[in-house]
Enzyme design. Structure first.
Site, PDB file in Angstrom:
ATOM      1  N   ASP A 287       9.090  31.450 -25.502  1.00 40.89           N
ATOM      2  CA  ASP A 287       8.130  31.499 -24.406  1.00 40.89           C
ATOM      3  C   ASP A 287       8.578  30.703 -23.194  1.00 40.89           C
ATOM      4  OD1 ASP A 287       6.461  32.945 -26.077  1.00 40.89           O
ATOM      5  OD2 ASP A 287       5.646  31.112 -26.947  1.00 40.89           O
TER       6      ASP A 287
ATOM      7  N   ASP B 255       0.261  32.799 -26.355  1.00 39.87           N
ATOM      8  CA  ASP B 255       1.233  33.527 -27.144  1.00 39.87           C
ATOM      9  C   ASP B 255       0.558  33.744 -28.504  1.00 39.87           C
ATOM     10  OD1 ASP B 255       3.791  34.276 -28.350  1.00 39.87           O
ATOM     11  OD2 ASP B 255       3.746  32.273 -29.233  1.00 39.87           O
TER      12      ASP B 255
ATOM     13  N   CYS C  68       0.828  -1.194   0.000  1.00 38.87           N
ATOM     14  CA  CYS C  68       0.000   0.000   0.000  1.00 38.87           C
ATOM     15  C   CYS C  68       0.862   1.243   0.000  1.00 38.87           C
ATOM     16  CB  CYS C  68      -0.920   0.016   1.204  1.00 38.87           C
ATOM     17  SG  CYS C  68       0.033   0.233   2.692  1.00 38.87           S
TER      18      CYS C  68
HETATM   19  P1  ADP Z   1       5.458  36.770 -30.312  1.00 40.88           P
HETATM   20  O1  ADP Z   1       5.383  37.152 -28.875  1.00 40.88           O
HETATM   21  O2  ADP Z   1       4.192  37.144 -31.015  1.00 40.88           O
HETATM   22  O3  ADP Z   1       5.806  35.337 -30.513  1.00 40.88           O
HETATM   23  P2  ADP Z   1       8.175  37.847 -30.656  1.00 40.88           P
HETATM   24  O4  ADP Z   1       8.359  38.202 -29.218  1.00 40.88           O
HETATM   25  O5  ADP Z   1       8.940  36.686 -31.148  1.00 40.88           O
HETATM   26  O6  ADP Z   1       6.609  37.671 -31.004  1.00 40.88           O
HETATM   27  O7  ADP Z   1       8.556  39.103 -31.561  1.00 40.88           O
HETATM   28  C1  ADP Z   1       7.982  40.367 -31.357  1.00 40.88           C
HETATM   29  C2  ADP Z   1       8.255  41.309 -32.492  1.00 40.88           C
HETATM   30  O8  ADP Z   1       9.652  41.573 -32.592  1.00 40.88           O
HETATM   31  C3  ADP Z   1       7.841  40.793 -33.842  1.00 40.88           C
HETATM   32  O9  ADP Z   1       6.506  41.064 -34.097  1.00 40.88           O
HETATM   33  C4  ADP Z   1       8.769  41.555 -34.771  1.00 40.88           C
HETATM   34  O10 ADP Z   1       8.262  42.849 -35.014  1.00 40.88           O
HETATM   35  C5  ADP Z   1      10.033  41.697 -33.949  1.00 40.88           C
HETATM   36  N1  ADP Z   1      11.009  40.658 -34.258  1.00 40.88           N
HETATM   37  C6  ADP Z   1      11.377  39.639 -33.457  1.00 40.88           C
HETATM   38  N2  ADP Z   1      12.316  38.886 -34.058  1.00 40.88           N
HETATM   39  C7  ADP Z   1      12.528  39.411 -35.280  1.00 40.88           C
HETATM   40  C8  ADP Z   1      13.380  39.081 -36.387  1.00 40.88           C
HETATM   41  N3  ADP Z   1      14.186  38.035 -36.390  1.00 40.88           N
HETATM   42  N4  ADP Z   1      13.320  39.882 -37.467  1.00 40.88           N
HETATM   43  C9  ADP Z   1      12.505  40.938 -37.490  1.00 40.88           C
HETATM   44  N5  ADP Z   1      11.696  41.286 -36.503  1.00 40.88           N
HETATM   45  C10 ADP Z   1      11.689  40.562 -35.393  1.00 40.88           C
HETATM   46 MG    MG Z   2       5.864  32.801 -30.419  1.00 40.21          MG
END
Ligand code: ADP
Ligand code: MG
Length: 694
Positions: free
Chosen positions: A593, A387, A13
């Site tokens: 995330d 997200d 148990c």
């Molecule tokens: P989410 O939270 O929606 O997953 P992210 O945190 O990954 O989005 O990205 C937020 C923003 O940052 C995007 O919408 C974009 O404008 C910019 N960004 C992030 N990574 C890149 C990248 N590699 N090239 C261009 N813009 C980017």
């Molecule tokens: Mg994302």
């Protein structure tokens, strides 16, 4: 840190499991030991990899049980042991019955029939008394002690037949329980039997059939219609419609062709595939799912701990009650019956069996729940945070507009952006690279590259700085933005397009808009969640506020938090938590995330089949990108808690009734034994209904 697994025998148990845990915990180098008496395994986290398995096994032995490394063919071994035990139990029962029959009909001298009954009694009581002795030596009072005292007391007043029958019924009930639990534990292990035994391998232009266990990474296998894929791998050529239910839980077949990933155990319904093996044997997704589920079933829910402690108090209390009954009535039979019906077995079994069944059921639907505690937390969710990119949307955006703001042409603009984004795995980056490829551009590597998570990228090529990203990044990098440019960006954002700026040598040369599509059944999934009583649905995104509002409006979300960096996502989750009530879930695709998934009470990772199944930060992993599985998980968790409650309430009411009946002399010893076993079996069978949930 290292985790080792041991198979523990001789536990009857949950309090035994706690005793083994304590013994293992005392071994130097052991960080934490968790023992599950239903699955009869111990998971031991070692801080010191030097700790010898021997010392662990010895510690278990000293506590009165036995342990060994898990057997390779555990199932077969268990079946054999179970059959043997059943033969012994039925043999004992038959001997007892014949002895009683001969005695009652006076066909043989009384002495002969009495000897037969006593032999049966000793055979039946021996294992129970042995376990009870061990418990007493380890200074524990458990269910075995109750039964042993009852059997010995009955024999000492000459009630041999009754004592024998009680022992027999207890042993028979234990077999029945063992059988049901074993079946439940294996209902998932069953998926592993979907791995085909043989595979058709193509070597040196010839096709030969080899045992699947001999396959190696790099082997090229042929899968025909109606056959199951023997490896995790990549399709080299061919086309087929593949049913991936064993891995992702999706019942609709998926079309696979060159370059696609396929998983072991999935079924090619039509067509044929040539597959290059990427993972074989223990490393395949299916094998890892099975391992993960087994470990998950091991981790108990908090509710379980409370009950185990309660059970620890119940046994001495019941011994005292039985003594009281004897003192007041001088009726030995009555006191013994109280002992028999007082075992809290059903109470102890209710939770672990339900959790085991629920985790197995979820896994079959492509939802991996990593422990009983997450089932409990999922059942109590009040807030779900999503997200955006890759979770509510497909995460495969397309470039919709390219706008120039200086002498560079649109194609040059894309070419510059593509170089900067070449090393990034972000969805925006992938969209830009796809666009460059579609324009026939070949993209060179940047000489330097830095990703600014949640903002964009900064790179260098031929000594010139390239910046691609949102407004915040441009400010950080001191790139000036004209009013016209800012107005242009705002306009696109209002249309729901994510817009990034492309700067070359400190000057913005243009913008690129990308647009992502909302997942097909996202709104339905959110509606279902609300239907299940989730009060608040939130979206967190690093994207622009205006873009986020577009999506929130379409999906009817309660709250939107935009322009957040990955760390801020975690902070926001913290702020959503309510004191004293675990109930915030975060759903993410895991790329950026991870902090938020870890902070949430329940972290849910999307679409992890094939990638890293054991998605570190998440508590629940969805094998397919299917948002409706979240509502399924919530529904299943709620139902599981309900089933657990049913079991507990039933066990409690039943036990109290039986104890009362026994105390006032309305229940006989044998009736008590039958009634007692009946309650355990009912509780276990009720829990097993979860295997057929929905
Ligand atoms: P989410 O939270 O929606 O997953 P992210 O945190 O990954 O989005 O990205 C937020 C923003 O940052 C995007 O919408 C974009 O404008 C910019 N960004 C992030 N990574 C890149 C990248 N590699 N090239 C261009 N813009 C980017
Ligand atoms: Mg994302």
């Amino acid at each position: 840190m290292k985790t080792v697994k041991l198979q523990v025998d001789g536990m009857s148990c949950a309090s035994c499991a706690r005793a083994v845990e304590k013994a293992l915990g005392a071994v130097p180098g052991v960080e934490k030991a968790s023992v599950n008496f239903v699955s009869k395994t111990a998971l031991i986290d070692l801080s010191d990899a030097q700790t010898a398995g021997r010392s662990l096994i010895d510690a278990v032995k000293r506590a009165g049980y036995s342990a060994r490394p898990p057997a390779k063919n555990r199932d077969a071994e268990e079946d054999r042991a179970a059959r043997l035990a059943l033969v012994k139990v039925t043999g004992t029962g038959a001997l007892l019955f014949i002895g009683w029959l001969l005695g009652a009909t006076n066909l043989v001298p009384t002495s002969v029939s009495t000897v037969m009954v006593i032999v049966a009694l000793v055979l039946g009581a021996y294992p129970i008394c042995l376990r009870a002795m061990k418990a007493l030596f380890a200074k524990r009072l458990d269910a075995d002690v109750l039964v042993a005292v009852a059997v010995i007391a009955a024999s000492s007043v000459g009630e041999f037949v009754a004592a024998g029958e009680v022992a027999f019924i207890m042993l028979l009930g234990a077999r029945l329980e063992d059988y049901t639990v074993r079946r439940a534990r294996r209902s998932l292990g069953g998926v592993l039997s979907l791995v085909p035994a043989n595979a058709r391998v193509r070597r040196d232009g010839k096709e030969e059939v080899v045992p699947a266990s001999e396959l190696q990474v790099g082997d090229v296998v042929v899968v025909r219609a109606g056959e199951r894929v023997p490896v995790d791998g990549m399709v080299r050529s061919g086309m087929a419609s593949v049913n991936q239910a064993p891995v992702t839980g999706e019942s609709m077949p998926v079309d696979k062709s060159e370059g696609d990933e396929v998983f072991v155990g999935t079924l090619a319904e039509t067509g044929a595939l040539i597959v290059e093996a990427r993972r074989v044997g223990e490393d395949t997704t299916l094998a890892r799912i099975a391992q993960l589920v087994e470990q998950a079933q091991q981790r108990e829910a908090p509710i379980q701990r409370t009950l185990d402690r309660l059970a620890g108090w119940l046994v001495p209390a019941m011994l005292a009650l039985s003594a009281l009954v004897f003192v007041f009535t001088h009726d030995t039979a009555r006191a013994i019956t109280v002992l028999i019906v007082a075992c809290p077995c059903a109470l102890i079994l209710a939770t672990p069996t339900a959790i085991m069944a629920a985790i197995a059921r979820a896994a079959r639907a492509g939802v991996l729940i990593k422990g009983g505690q997450y089932l409990e937390a999922t059942a109590r969710l009040h807030t779900i945070v999503f997200d955006k990119t890759g979770t509510l949307t497909h995460g495969e955006p397309e470039v919709t507009h390219v706008s120039r703001f200086d002498e560079h042409s649109e194609t040059e603009l894309v070419a510059i952006a593509a170089v900067a984004e070449k090393m990034s795995a972000h969805p925006v980056a992938r969209a830009i690279l796809r666009k460059a490829a579609a324009l026939g551009l070949s993209t060179a590597d940047p000489s330097q590259f830095q990703a600014h998570h949640g903002r964009g990228v900064v790179a260098e090529r031929n000594g010139q700085k390239l910046v691609v990203g949102q407004t915040g990044l441009m400010n950080d990098q001191s790139v000036p933005m004209s009013d016209a440019l800012q107005a242009h960006v705002a306009e696109h954002h209002d249309e729901g397009h994510t817009t990034v700026m492309v700067a070359h040598d400190g000057k913005v040369c243009g913008t690129i808009c990308v647009s992502d599509t909302i997942r097909a059944r996202a709104d339905e999934a959110i509606r279902d969640l609300r239907g299940l009583g989730v009060e608040k649905v939130v979206m967190l995104t690093g994207d622009n506020h205006r873009v986020a509002m577009q999506i929130a409006g379409k999906l009817g979300l309660d709250e939107v938090k935009a322009d957040v960096l990955p760390e801020q996502k975690a902070e926001h989750i913290e702020s959503l938590k309510r004191p004293g009530r675990a109930g915030v879930a975060m759903v993410g695709d895991g790329i950026n995330d991870a902090p938020a998934l870890a902070v949430a009470d329940v972290g849910i990772a999307m679409g992890v089949s094939g990638t890293d199944v054991a998605h570190e930060a998440a508590d629940i992993a969805l094998m397919a990108d299917d948002l409706s599985k979240i509502a399924f998980a919530v529904g299943l968790s709620r139902h599981t808690l309900w089933i657990i409650k049913q079991g507990l309430i039933f066990a409690l009411v039943y036990n109290v009734t039986m104890i009362t009946l026994a105390s006032i002399g309305h229940l006989h010893m044998i009736g008590g034994a039958i009634a007692h076993q009946f309650s355990s079996v009912i509780v276990v069978l009720n829990a097993m209904r979860l295997l057929r949930y929905k």
